[in-house]
Design an enzyme around this catalytic site. Structure first.
Site, PDB file in Angstrom:
ATOM      1  N   SER A  47     -60.906  58.263 -40.384  1.00  0.00           N
ATOM      2  CA  SER A  47     -59.712  57.462 -40.503  1.00  0.00           C
ATOM      3  C   SER A  47     -59.949  57.000 -42.244  1.00  0.00           C
ATOM      4  O   SER A  47     -59.934  57.634 -43.072  1.00  0.00           O
ATOM      5  CB  SER A  47     -59.806  55.913 -39.726  1.00  0.00           C
ATOM      6  OG  SER A  47     -58.612  55.357 -39.915  1.00  0.00           O
ATOM      7  N   ASP A  98     -52.603  56.900 -44.313  1.00  0.00           N
ATOM      8  CA  ASP A  98     -54.278  56.949 -44.468  1.00  0.00           C
ATOM      9  C   ASP A  98     -54.595  58.493 -43.789  1.00  0.00           C
ATOM     10  O   ASP A  98     -53.634  58.980 -43.333  1.00  0.00           O
ATOM     11  CB  ASP A  98     -54.392  55.851 -43.666  1.00  0.00           C
ATOM     12  CG  ASP A  98     -54.526  56.027 -42.084  1.00  0.00           C
ATOM     13  OD1 ASP A  98     -53.486  56.615 -41.535  1.00  0.00           O
ATOM     14  OD2 ASP A  98     -55.423  55.765 -41.339  1.00  0.00           O
ATOM     15  N   ASP A 121     -55.784  60.016 -41.217  1.00  0.00           N
ATOM     16  CA  ASP A 121     -55.268  60.396 -39.747  1.00  0.00           C
ATOM     17  C   ASP A 121     -54.069  59.838 -39.393  1.00  0.00           C
ATOM     18  O   ASP A 121     -53.340  60.237 -38.255  1.00  0.00           O
ATOM     19  CB  ASP A 121     -56.538  59.887 -38.915  1.00  0.00           C
ATOM     20  CG  ASP A 121     -56.216  58.445 -38.528  1.00  0.00           C
ATOM     21  OD1 ASP A 121     -56.193  57.750 -39.585  1.00  0.00           O
ATOM     22  OD2 ASP A 121     -56.602  57.947 -37.252  1.00  0.00           O
ATOM     23  N   ASP A 181     -52.359  57.164 -38.736  1.00  0.00           N
ATOM     24  CA  ASP A 181     -52.026  56.147 -37.882  1.00  0.00           C
ATOM     25  C   ASP A 181     -51.617  54.922 -38.365  1.00  0.00           C
ATOM     26  O   ASP A 181     -51.001  53.791 -37.730  1.00  0.00           O
ATOM     27  CB  ASP A 181     -53.053  55.774 -36.779  1.00  0.00           C
ATOM     28  CG  ASP A 181     -54.157  55.400 -37.143  1.00  0.00           C
ATOM     29  OD1 ASP A 181     -54.471  55.361 -38.494  1.00  0.00           O
ATOM     30  OD2 ASP A 181     -55.076  54.967 -36.475  1.00  0.00           O
TER      31      ASP A 181
END
Length: 448
Positions: A99, A243, A245, A247
């Site tokens: 992340s 970001d 990833d 989410d």
């Protein structure tokens, strides 16, 4: 400090080759199989350069544990969550992403058959099996397979377009120009594709999926100068910043001004509650902006420990309409019970289309607070001692100790807790002014 292996409800993460070694990867994946059972497990990853080789190792470990591993390739965290939820044969999923951590980090995030992260008790049991060295490898005739899965991006996009919270027709009529900064991460393909499917014009930035995060991994305001310039240069209606990833989502308004990640959730909460009022769930470190909007709508606002799984479980248990975390992580159970920056982009576009307002105007109408976020090294620090000292310093505060310590007053709060994702202590404060919030963070620093 880099050799530390971080283990929490947010998964297992560390610097590859130091904290996150092949032994750590294999042992934790094998223990995960013991948690969810042998069967079909979906595997997705972000764009970090270590992703492909770790994907190979994870899939091989799953097969040798008796599972069928399904490679989804590069996919956002919410895309994998949706794919697991919608696959009736899946017993779980694994996402390879650290992340917001720098590119040298990677991680394992574990999902159950409902696309939810494992809960605290399940995680403790998983880690316990690893620490005890328990294993249940299968014989040669029960080894599973490794196959390539179907396009999960399309499944995710279709799910978003079918939501009543996303007015596709009105968005298409506006033909918004949307600058889209994907930070060369997992949203590099799905975010521009969604914008096009909504009838808008994408202006893509940082869409080379090489895992090199050119403006840093976190979409914080100070990292969004290039996006702001693109919005002004290309005369865009707004800018989106993801970001690695996918989410989380941060917004830049039509003037190129970053709004801060907290504003993403607040704007989405406003739109959802205007359509159909329902309870809201937030973590303890999320701004009062969204709480104020819930109170104004006459609905409850629940507070949970930090971590997607805590918010998601509270929302499902209490039947909440919307919620999330203040880092730009919208959760809308009507789609799936996980943070989703891609979904948030569509919800914000629907808010713009249905209101007929500019993003800057909508942001200006949000409740206003000053928030300050600080962090300290855990080395040589005692969280219990700091908590005790803060209690003594602020005897008039309301206390919440479900996740570290949260001290609150009618118009301000201070939250001190150990991070789930980095070896640090976080101190976050909010007050009517930034100076007031900074003073609260200074108090935390003094006791540390």
């Amino acid at each position: 400090m880099k050799s530390v292996l971080m283990r929490s409800v947010s998964g297992v993460r560390g610097v590859v080759g130091e904290g996150l070694t092949p032994d750590a990867l294999v042992s934790h994946v094998h223990s995960f199989v013991q948690a969810v059972g042998r069967g079909r497990i979906l595997v997705g990853r972000d764009t970090r350069d270590t992703g492909p080789v770790i994907e190979d190792l994870v899939c091989a470990t799953l097969a040798l544990s008796g599972c069928d591993a399904v490679r989804l390739g590069i996919a956002t965290t919410p895309t994998v969550e949706m794919a697991v939820l919608r696959d009736p044969e899946a017993v779980g999923g694994i996402i390879l992403t650290a992340s917001h951590n720098p590119m040298e980090w990677n991680a394992l995030k574990f999902l159950d058959k409902d696309g939810l992260f494992l809960g605290p008790e399940e995680v403790r049991e998983l880690f316990g099996r690893v620490d005890r060295g328990e294993s249940k490898w299968v014989r040669h005739d029960r080894v599973g397979s490794v196959v390539v899965g179907e396009d999960a991006d399309d499944l995710h996009i279709r799910g978003i377009l079918d939501l009543p919270h996303v007015d596709v027709a009105k968005i298409g009529l506006r033909r918004f120009r949307v600058a889209c900064d994907c930070v060369n991460g997992a949203a590099w393909r799905i975010a521009p594709a969604l914008i096009e499917r909504l009838g808008c014009v994408p202006v893509p930035l940082h869409v080379v999926p090489d895992g090199k995060f050119p403006r840093g991994a976190e979409p914080v305001p100070e990292a969004l100068a290039i996006l702001g310039e693109a919005v002004r240069r290309e005369r865009c209606d707004l800018g989106l910043a993801f970001d690695p990833d996918g989410d989380r989502l941060a917004l830049v308004d039509e003037t190129g001004t970053p709004l801060g990640e907290e504003a993403t959730l607040a704007l989405c909460v406003r739109h959802v509650l205007a359509l159909a009022p329902g309870d809201v769930a937030l973590n303890l470190s999320t701004s009062r902006m969204s709480e104020d909007l819930a109170l104004a709508a006459g609905v409850r606002c629940l507070r949970t420990p930090v971590g997607e799984i805590h918010v998601a479980k509270a929302m499902l248990r209490e039947g909440c309409a919307v919620g999330g975390e203040g880092n730009g992580g919208l959760i809308l159970p009507a789609l799936h019970p996980g943070r989703d920056g891609v979904l948030a982009a569509a919800v914000v576009l629907s808010l713009l289309a249905t209101s007929g307002r500019k993003l800057s105007e909508l942001a200006a109408e949000l409740p206003r607070y000053g928030m300050v976020k600080t962090k300290f090294s855990l080395e040589g620090k005692s969280l219990p001692s700091a908590i005790a000292a803060l209690k003594s310093r602020f005897p008039d505060a309301a206390l919440d100790e479900t996740d570290g310590l949260r001290l609150s007053w009618p118009d301000s709060w201070l939250h001190l807790r150990a991070s789930n994702t980095e070896p640090i202590l976080r101190a976050i404060a909010e007050a009517p002014t930034e100076a007031g919030a900074r003073a609260l963070c200074r108090a935390a620093e003094e006791v540390l």
